[in-house]
Design a protein around this motif. Structure first.
Motif, PDB file in Angstrom:
ATOM      1  N   VAL A  38       4.269 -19.347  -5.738  1.00  0.00           N
ATOM      2  CA  VAL A  38       3.637 -18.219  -6.321  1.00  0.00           C
ATOM      3  C   VAL A  38       4.560 -17.952  -7.652  1.00  0.00           C
ATOM      4  N   ARG A  39       3.638 -17.809  -8.760  1.00  0.00           N
ATOM      5  CA  ARG A  39       4.300 -17.413 -10.059  1.00  0.00           C
ATOM      6  C   ARG A  39       3.791 -16.438 -10.685  1.00  0.00           C
ATOM      7  N   LYS A  40       2.730 -15.823 -10.346  1.00  0.00           N
ATOM      8  CA  LYS A  40       1.904 -15.331 -11.194  1.00  0.00           C
ATOM      9  C   LYS A  40       1.584 -13.636 -10.843  1.00  0.00           C
ATOM     10  N   VAL A  41       3.061 -12.932 -10.767  1.00  0.00           N
ATOM     11  CA  VAL A  41       3.058 -11.624 -10.326  1.00  0.00           C
ATOM     12  C   VAL A  41       2.353 -10.946 -11.513  1.00  0.00           C
ATOM     13  N   GLY A  42       2.518 -11.298 -12.868  1.00  0.00           N
ATOM     14  CA  GLY A  42       2.002 -10.428 -13.932  1.00  0.00           C
ATOM     15  C   GLY A  42       0.390 -10.526 -13.865  1.00  0.00           C
ATOM     16  N   GLU A  43      -0.180 -11.508 -13.301  1.00  0.00           N
ATOM     17  CA  GLU A  43      -1.695 -11.706 -13.339  1.00  0.00           C
ATOM     18  C   GLU A  43      -2.074 -10.843 -12.116  1.00  0.00           C
ATOM     19  N   ILE A  44      -1.279 -10.903 -10.927  1.00  0.00           N
ATOM     20  CA  ILE A  44      -1.516  -9.942  -9.977  1.00  0.00           C
ATOM     21  C   ILE A  44      -1.881  -8.574 -10.274  1.00  0.00           C
ATOM     22  N   LEU A  45      -0.701  -8.078 -11.072  1.00  0.00           N
ATOM     23  CA  LEU A  45      -0.631  -6.845 -11.447  1.00  0.00           C
ATOM     24  C   LEU A  45      -1.733  -6.541 -12.233  1.00  0.00           C
ATOM     25  N   THR A  46      -1.986  -7.494 -13.290  1.00  0.00           N
ATOM     26  CA  THR A  46      -3.125  -7.203 -14.333  1.00  0.00           C
ATOM     27  C   THR A  46      -4.490  -7.112 -13.502  1.00  0.00           C
ATOM     28  N   VAL A  59       0.838  -1.242  -0.022  1.00  0.00           N
ATOM     29  CA  VAL A  59      -0.078  -0.012   0.127  1.00  0.00           C
ATOM     30  C   VAL A  59       0.934   1.232  -0.019  1.00  0.00           C
ATOM     31  N   ASN A  60       1.848   1.435   1.010  1.00  0.00           N
ATOM     32  CA  ASN A  60       2.769   2.408   0.794  1.00  0.00           C
ATOM     33  C   ASN A  60       3.625   2.635  -0.484  1.00  0.00           C
ATOM     34  N   GLN A  61       3.856   1.600  -0.834  1.00  0.00           N
ATOM     35  CA  GLN A  61       4.780   1.566  -2.363  1.00  0.00           C
ATOM     36  C   GLN A  61       3.691   2.312  -3.401  1.00  0.00           C
ATOM     37  N   LEU A  62       2.654   1.643  -3.457  1.00  0.00           N
ATOM     38  CA  LEU A  62       1.540   2.245  -4.386  1.00  0.00           C
ATOM     39  C   LEU A  62       1.404   3.618  -4.297  1.00  0.00           C
ATOM     40  N   ARG A  63       1.387   4.188  -3.107  1.00  0.00           N
ATOM     41  CA  ARG A  63       1.400   5.696  -2.690  1.00  0.00           C
ATOM     42  C   ARG A  63       2.480   6.373  -3.142  1.00  0.00           C
ATOM     43  N   TYR A  64       3.812   5.842  -3.022  1.00  0.00           N
ATOM     44  CA  TYR A  64       4.819   6.408  -3.438  1.00  0.00           C
ATOM     45  C   TYR A  64       4.980   6.566  -5.094  1.00  0.00           C
ATOM     46  N   MET A  65       4.354   5.495  -5.548  1.00  0.00           N
ATOM     47  CA  MET A  65       4.144   5.690  -7.106  1.00  0.00           C
ATOM     48  C   MET A  65       3.051   6.430  -7.677  1.00  0.00           C
ATOM     49  N   ASN A  66       2.449   6.961  -6.857  1.00  0.00           N
ATOM     50  CA  ASN A  66       1.285   7.962  -7.070  1.00  0.00           C
ATOM     51  C   ASN A  66       0.239   7.102  -7.922  1.00  0.00           C
ATOM     52  N   ILE A  67       0.073   5.876  -7.418  1.00  0.00           N
ATOM     53  CA  ILE A  67      -1.456   5.054  -8.179  1.00  0.00           C
ATOM     54  C   ILE A  67      -2.226   5.187  -7.321  1.00  0.00           C
ATOM     55  N   LEU A  68      -1.989   5.424  -5.949  1.00  0.00           N
ATOM     56  CA  LEU A  68      -3.213   5.550  -5.171  1.00  0.00           C
ATOM     57  C   LEU A  68      -3.476   7.192  -5.012  1.00  0.00           C
ATOM     58  N   THR A  69      -4.479   7.408  -4.833  1.00  0.00           N
ATOM     59  CA  THR A  69      -4.856   9.133  -4.865  1.00  0.00           C
ATOM     60  C   THR A  69      -5.438   9.383  -3.390  1.00  0.00           C
ATOM     61  N   GLU A  70      -5.300  10.669  -3.322  1.00  0.00           N
ATOM     62  CA  GLU A  70      -6.123  11.347  -1.967  1.00  0.00           C
ATOM     63  C   GLU A  70      -7.465  10.921  -1.710  1.00  0.00           C
ATOM     64  N   GLU A  71      -7.959  10.469  -2.726  1.00  0.00           N
ATOM     65  CA  GLU A  71      -9.515  10.050  -2.641  1.00  0.00           C
ATOM     66  C   GLU A  71      -9.396   8.331  -2.158  1.00  0.00           C
ATOM     67  N   THR A  72      -8.573   7.920  -2.362  1.00  0.00           N
ATOM     68  CA  THR A  72      -8.396   6.385  -1.883  1.00  0.00           C
ATOM     69  C   THR A  72      -8.566   5.977  -0.501  1.00  0.00           C
ATOM     70  N   TYR A 117      -7.566  -4.351   2.160  1.00  0.00           N
ATOM     71  CA  TYR A 117      -8.630  -5.696   2.083  1.00  0.00           C
ATOM     72  C   TYR A 117      -8.704  -5.989   0.853  1.00  0.00           C
ATOM     73  N   ASP A 118      -8.845  -5.372  -0.252  1.00  0.00           N
ATOM     74  CA  ASP A 118      -8.851  -5.869  -1.412  1.00  0.00           C
ATOM     75  C   ASP A 118      -7.571  -6.558  -1.987  1.00  0.00           C
ATOM     76  N   ILE A 119      -6.437  -5.846  -1.448  1.00  0.00           N
ATOM     77  CA  ILE A 119      -5.067  -6.395  -1.810  1.00  0.00           C
ATOM     78  C   ILE A 119      -4.913  -7.723  -1.058  1.00  0.00           C
ATOM     79  N   ILE A 120      -5.640  -7.928  -0.088  1.00  0.00           N
ATOM     80  CA  ILE A 120      -5.347  -9.117   0.563  1.00  0.00           C
ATOM     81  C   ILE A 120      -5.828 -10.180  -0.096  1.00  0.00           C
ATOM     82  N   ASP A 121      -7.446  -9.989  -0.625  1.00  0.00           N
ATOM     83  CA  ASP A 121      -8.104 -10.867  -1.431  1.00  0.00           C
ATOM     84  C   ASP A 121      -7.356 -11.186  -2.484  1.00  0.00           C
ATOM     85  N   LEU A 122      -6.834 -10.053  -3.104  1.00  0.00           N
ATOM     86  CA  LEU A 122      -6.059 -10.521  -4.457  1.00  0.00           C
ATOM     87  C   LEU A 122      -4.772 -11.450  -4.285  1.00  0.00           C
ATOM     88  N   LEU A 123      -4.155 -11.342  -3.198  1.00  0.00           N
ATOM     89  CA  LEU A 123      -2.832 -11.936  -2.975  1.00  0.00           C
ATOM     90  C   LEU A 123      -3.250 -13.479  -2.520  1.00  0.00           C
TER      91      LEU A 123
END
Length: 561
Positions: free
Chosen positions: A376-384, A342-355, A362-368
């Motif tokens: 674990v092999r599917k990092v590309g799938e996770i990013l997609t 979550v912190n890294q996504l903030r540094y990358m300006n992917i998460l906004t002030e409205e997030t 919680y959604d990232i936990i469900d995704l992982l």
């Protein structure tokens, strides 16, 4: 350079081509979209000339969309291929379907090939080529490839652009802009997708593909990146025999990965998969310049399991800062560090002030949890998955275009590696490379590369600072210094202050009336009409009515607030 400028004179859409689009969309049962943008009724009489009986199509909408684009030809096929890289906009199902679009077309006559070649090179073909095969080895919508031999004996592949294709694409883009604006204005639900922006992005992409100079630049840059790597190869470009519409490259012998996957050709699939993964991670993390279409048909395998990449029309770019952040994100993903992600996504300006950070966590936990297991092999799938429209809308996140392209490329590369070797795990390579990248960042000598740029920037600051300070002080002394302030919701605050002030004034007036009325009711001072203090009672009545109105106003405003 191919001229794709669209001037004001010829920016009107081709109505004949518009009728063709309407006909095809109606044929595949997209009439509801035409009605929504106001096209079906306008051209209904014309449609009768084109449509005798719409054929029954029982396929789902995403399949019918692919069929529409295929039937409309070159420009729309290319648009579909670009959209197949934007699962964040169209969704995974549509993106996967559009990825099936094949850029194939019947070959154009050799007479046209010769005319284009001699026009572009400025000399007769015989002065450049000792041999030239008239039958193309590959034919696509924009150009076709012929095998030839130069006068010096070198075997080459010559890519020649289809005559008139630039004008066709230009005309279709004008029409796409018209339709995108129409849909954006008339269908509010489509505004989220920013259709004019999609068309503008597509226009930039196809401009590059129509300019073979750009592709030549891409090939040479890629070739330089892997010059010292004996496991990866890119063909040599003959610049003296290349133009904006002709690209002459070294002819490379090899077997396409598509043929290896479909047959029993003897290659070491595990070595190919590992080298492919290592090559792609180098492109992404080390160079920040990657081949954005790792289709098996675009990769040849030479003797010794050497990988040779073809078709450099679509490339992705990542700057150094983003690559560093991406490497850190990979390590956090592989370590299942949700807070770190979550912190890294903030540094990358992917998460906004409205997030909402808790909700996205919680959604990232469900995704992982969907992808994590014993191996674990599917990092590309996770990013997609993270770039899907539902995730973007729900959390109001901002996805850079090249991040989406990167996720798709990694997902395709992972899939290709597993098809070559089901036991293959490219994350072992990713783990090794990302850690190496992080270690390099800790090396003090690494920052030496940034010293020249920092010195230049510092010099600019030192030169500009005194001049700026003197100018600001002069304006301040002359009283001409202006300041611009950005305000938010000040109008609403002003209204509230004004309303409160009015209420205070009314309250003070009521108080004054009450006090005054009390004084005049004293018999000595009062104006008595038949022993009745008329003026005092009148003041009390007016005060009561004003006070009552004020109370009602306050109660109403509180209910509305």
């Amino acid at each position: 350079m191919i001229n794709m400028n669209i001037g004001p004179y010829n920016n009107r859409p081709d109505m004949g081509r518009l009728r063709e689009i309407i006909r095809v969309m109606t044929k595949y049962h997209f009439g509801n979209i035409l009605e929504a943008v106001g096209l079906k009724n306008r051209l209904f009489e014309t449609l009768k000339l084109y449509i005798k009986s719409p054929e029954e199509v029982h396929e789902p909408a995403h399949v019918r969309l692919r069929l529409v684009l295929e039937e409309l030809g070159t420009t729309f096929i290319k648009l579909g291929q670009v959209l197949s890289t934007r699962a964040d906009l169209v969704g995974r199902e549509v993106a996967e379907e559009l990825a099936k679009l094949q850029d194939e077309a019947p070959p154009f006559p050799f007479e046209d090939v010769k005319r284009v070649l001699e026009s572009e090179l400025g000399v007769p073909m015989e002065e450049v080529f000792a041999e030239f095969q008239e039958e193309p080895v590959a034919s696509a919508s924009i150009g076709q490839v012929h095998r030839a031999r130069l006068r010096n004996g070198d075997a080459v592949a010559v890519k020649v652009q289809r005559p008139g294709i630039a004008d066709t694409v230009k005309s279709d883009i004008i029409l796409m802009k018209y339709l995108a604006k129409l849909a954006n204005d008339r269908v509010p639900g489509l505004r989220y997708y920013n259709l004019p922006g999609i068309v503008a992005e597509f226009e930039r992409a196809i401009r590059k593909e129509l300019d073979y100079h750009q592709e030549a630049n891409n090939v040479e840059r890629f070739r330089a990146m892997f010059m010292d790597d004996e496991t990866v190869y890119a063909p040599y470009v003959y610049r003296e025999y290349s133009t904006g519409r002709v690209l002459t490259m070294e002819y490379v012998d090899g077997v396409k990965l598509t043929d290896i996957l479909k047959s029993d050709i003897k290659f070491n699939a595990r070595v190919i998969a590992e080298r492919g993964a290592r090559c792609y991670f180098k492109q992404i993390f080390i160079h920040g310049f990657f081949h954005a279409d790792p289709h098996p048909g675009n990769i040849l395998v030479q003797k010794g399991n050497v990988l040779c990449f073809l078709d450099f029309g679509m490339m992705g770019h990542l700057d150094r800062s983003f690559r560093d952040r991406l490497a850190e994100l990979f390590i956090l993903l592989m370590n299942y560090d949700v807070n770190g992600i979550v912190n890294q996504l903030r540094y990358m300006n992917i998460l906004t002030e409205e997030t909402d950070l808790e909700e996205v966590k919680y959604d990232i936990i469900d995704l992982l949890d969907r992808y994590y297991g014993a191996d674990v092999r599917k990092v590309g799938e996770i990013l997609t998955e993270f770039t899907m429209p539902g995730m973007i809308r729900r959390h109001r996140i901002r996805i850079p275009r090249d991040f989406v392209l990167l996720a798709r490329v990694m997902s395709m590369a992972e899939d290709l590696g597993e098809r070559l070797d089901p036991r293959f795990n490219g994350l072992a390579v990713a783990w090794e490379m990302t850690h190496k990248l992080i270690r390099n960042r800790l090396n003090p000598l690494r920052n030496l590369d940034e010293v020249p740029a920092a010195i230049i920037e510092l010099e600019h600051i030192m030169n500009d600072l005194p001049r700026g300070l003197i100018s600001a002080l002069q304006k301040l002394e002359e009283g001409k210094l202006k300041m611009e302030l950005e305000h938010r919701n000040l109008d609403e605050i002003s209204v509230r202050i004004e309303r409160s002030t009015n209420r205070i004034s009314v309250a003070m007036l009521v108080s004054a009336l009450i006090i005054g009325s009390s004084l005049v009711t004293i018999p000595r001072e009062a104006l008595i009409l038949e022993k009745f203090p008329f003026l005092g009672i009148f003041g009390f009545a007016v005060s009561f009515l004003i006070a009552l109105a004020l109370i009602v106003s306050i109660i109403k405003s509180r209910r509305l607030s």
